[in-house]
Write a protein that holds these residues in place. Structure first.
Motif, mmCIF file in Angstrom:
data_model
loop_
_atom_site.group_PDB
_atom_site.id
_atom_site.type_symbol
_atom_site.label_atom_id
_atom_site.label_comp_id
_atom_site.label_asym_id
_atom_site.label_seq_id
_atom_site.Cartn_x
_atom_site.Cartn_y
_atom_site.Cartn_z
ATOM 1 N N UNK A 174 26.945 46.782 73.692
ATOM 2 C CA UNK A 174 28.290 47.089 73.418
ATOM 3 C C UNK A 174 28.834 47.779 74.960
ATOM 4 N N UNK A 175 30.129 47.404 75.109
ATOM 5 C CA UNK A 175 30.777 47.989 76.528
ATOM 6 C C UNK A 175 31.466 48.979 75.989
ATOM 7 N N UNK A 176 31.667 50.161 76.626
ATOM 8 C CA UNK A 176 32.517 51.320 76.357
ATOM 9 C C UNK A 176 33.320 51.425 77.865
ATOM 10 N N UNK A 177 34.870 51.377 77.633
ATOM 11 C CA UNK A 177 35.597 51.493 78.729
ATOM 12 C C UNK A 177 36.136 52.738 78.314
ATOM 13 N N UNK A 178 36.198 53.501 79.512
ATOM 14 C CA UNK A 178 36.573 54.985 79.599
ATOM 15 C C UNK A 178 37.693 55.043 80.409
ATOM 16 N N UNK A 179 39.106 55.199 79.818
ATOM 17 C CA UNK A 179 40.121 55.386 80.906
ATOM 18 C C UNK A 179 40.492 54.297 81.913
ATOM 19 N N UNK A 180 40.089 53.133 81.617
ATOM 20 C CA UNK A 180 40.302 51.817 82.334
ATOM 21 C C UNK A 180 41.663 51.533 82.032
ATOM 22 N N UNK A 181 42.690 51.556 83.199
ATOM 23 C CA UNK A 181 44.032 51.637 83.065
ATOM 24 C C UNK A 181 44.919 50.352 83.648
ATOM 25 N N UNK A 182 43.928 49.408 84.249
ATOM 26 C CA UNK A 182 44.517 48.349 85.055
ATOM 27 C C UNK A 182 44.310 47.098 84.127
ATOM 28 N N UNK A 183 45.524 46.436 83.730
ATOM 29 C CA UNK A 183 45.381 45.411 82.763
ATOM 30 C C UNK A 183 44.710 44.119 83.428
ATOM 31 N N UNK A 184 44.715 43.986 84.746
ATOM 32 C CA UNK A 184 43.658 42.831 85.217
ATOM 33 C C UNK A 184 42.284 43.073 84.948
ATOM 34 N N UNK A 185 41.978 44.260 85.362
ATOM 35 C CA UNK A 185 40.564 44.612 85.081
ATOM 36 C C UNK A 185 40.183 44.517 83.659
ATOM 37 N N UNK A 186 41.059 45.115 82.828
ATOM 38 C CA UNK A 186 40.802 44.846 81.564
ATOM 39 C C UNK A 186 40.297 43.275 80.973
ATOM 40 N N UNK A 187 41.279 42.617 81.531
ATOM 41 C CA UNK A 187 41.093 40.902 81.118
ATOM 42 C C UNK A 187 39.863 40.435 81.740
#
Length: 267
Positions: free
Chosen positions: A121-134
């Motif tokens: 499982x990946x856990x993303x904490x506070x990642x707020x850039x849409x390009x990085x999320x994609x």
């Protein structure tokens, strides 16, 4: 059902023209939110994954071209079209791929539902850039991640840019948002990995990590990384070995490296 649009204030296309991402989400009325997918390829992925379409906005040339199969498969969905110049003024820019589709937002699963049969499982904490999320979703789909848990302050994976950058993989990897995701994953029986630079950090290729049956890989914000309390409570603190005195990677690049190294080997 094809409708010609020659007026940029037409209410039928408000969803494509003037609603903000927050208005599309419609947080006050769950079940009524929407998101926008762009390009025939991404739209097809969403349809194949079972997402419910509401309407299409399409350059006229694509009606019998790139989007012909989509339109044929959705006979009851309104298709709005017009000259390229009209649609460019409607959306504020020329359509990148000529076709947009509005979909209903799905109800998100709970954490236990995503974790029940998962091993990575990946856990993303506070990642707020849409390009990085994609980009993270695209790597997760390609490299065997079973699900993604996002903290409440992460940006929306169904943001239009995130969907486009992910090439539709946001529709393929199960995900949800929750408060304090790392604690919930420990409760679900996962060993947690905090990706961070500390004196006690071990290398990503440590045999101990590969031997763990269930791992949750926690990635932090683009600027500040993970909060201290998450690092302090993780089962492992892990770094990516690097050269030339480089001490960090963009979170999307780091996720791809981590997902590959920690993947479950094929049998």
């Amino acid at each position: 059902m094809i409708f010609e649009i020659d007026n940029i204030s037409a209410p039928e296309v408000k969803v494509f023209a003037s609603l903000t991402e927050a208005q599309l989400r419609n947080d006050l009325h769950p079940g009524k939110g929407l998101f926008i997918a762009e390009s025939p390829k991404v739209i097809r992925v969403a349809l194949q994954a079972g997402f419910e379409p509401v309407s299409l906005l399409c350059e006229r040339r694509h009606i019998t071209g790139d989007a012909a199969d989509i339109i044929t498969s959705l006979p009851d969905i309104p298709v709005y079209t017009g000259q390229r110049e009209v649609l460019a003024s409607l959306t504020g820019y020329t359509l990148t791929r000529g076709v947009l589709c509005a979909f209903r937002r799905p109800q998100l699963p709970d954490v236990n539902g995503i974790c029940s049969n998962a091993r990575r499982i990946a856990v993303l904490q506070g990642v707020c850039d849409t390009t990085n999320i994609g980009a993270i979703f695209r790597s997760a789909a390609a490299l065997g991640i079973d699900g993604i848990i996002l903290s409440d302050d992460c940006c929306d994976p169904l943001n239009r840019r995130a969907v486009r950058v992910s090439m539709g993989t946001v529709f393929l990897v199960p995900w949800t948002k929750t408060t304090n995701p790392s604690a919930k994953l420990k409760e679900a029986g996962f060993k947690t990995i905090a990706m961070a630079l500390r004196n006690n950090s071990i290398d990503l290729d440590s045999p101990a990590l590969a031997a763990e049956p269930r791992l949750a890989i926690i990635m932090g914000t683009e600027g500040d990384g993970l909060p201290d309390h998450i690092i302090d409570t993780a089962d492992y603190v892990v770094k990516i070995p690097m050269s030339h005195n480089v001490d960090s990677l963009n979170v999307a690049a780091a996720s791809a490296v981590a997902f590959w190294q920690l993947r479950v080997p094929s049998k």
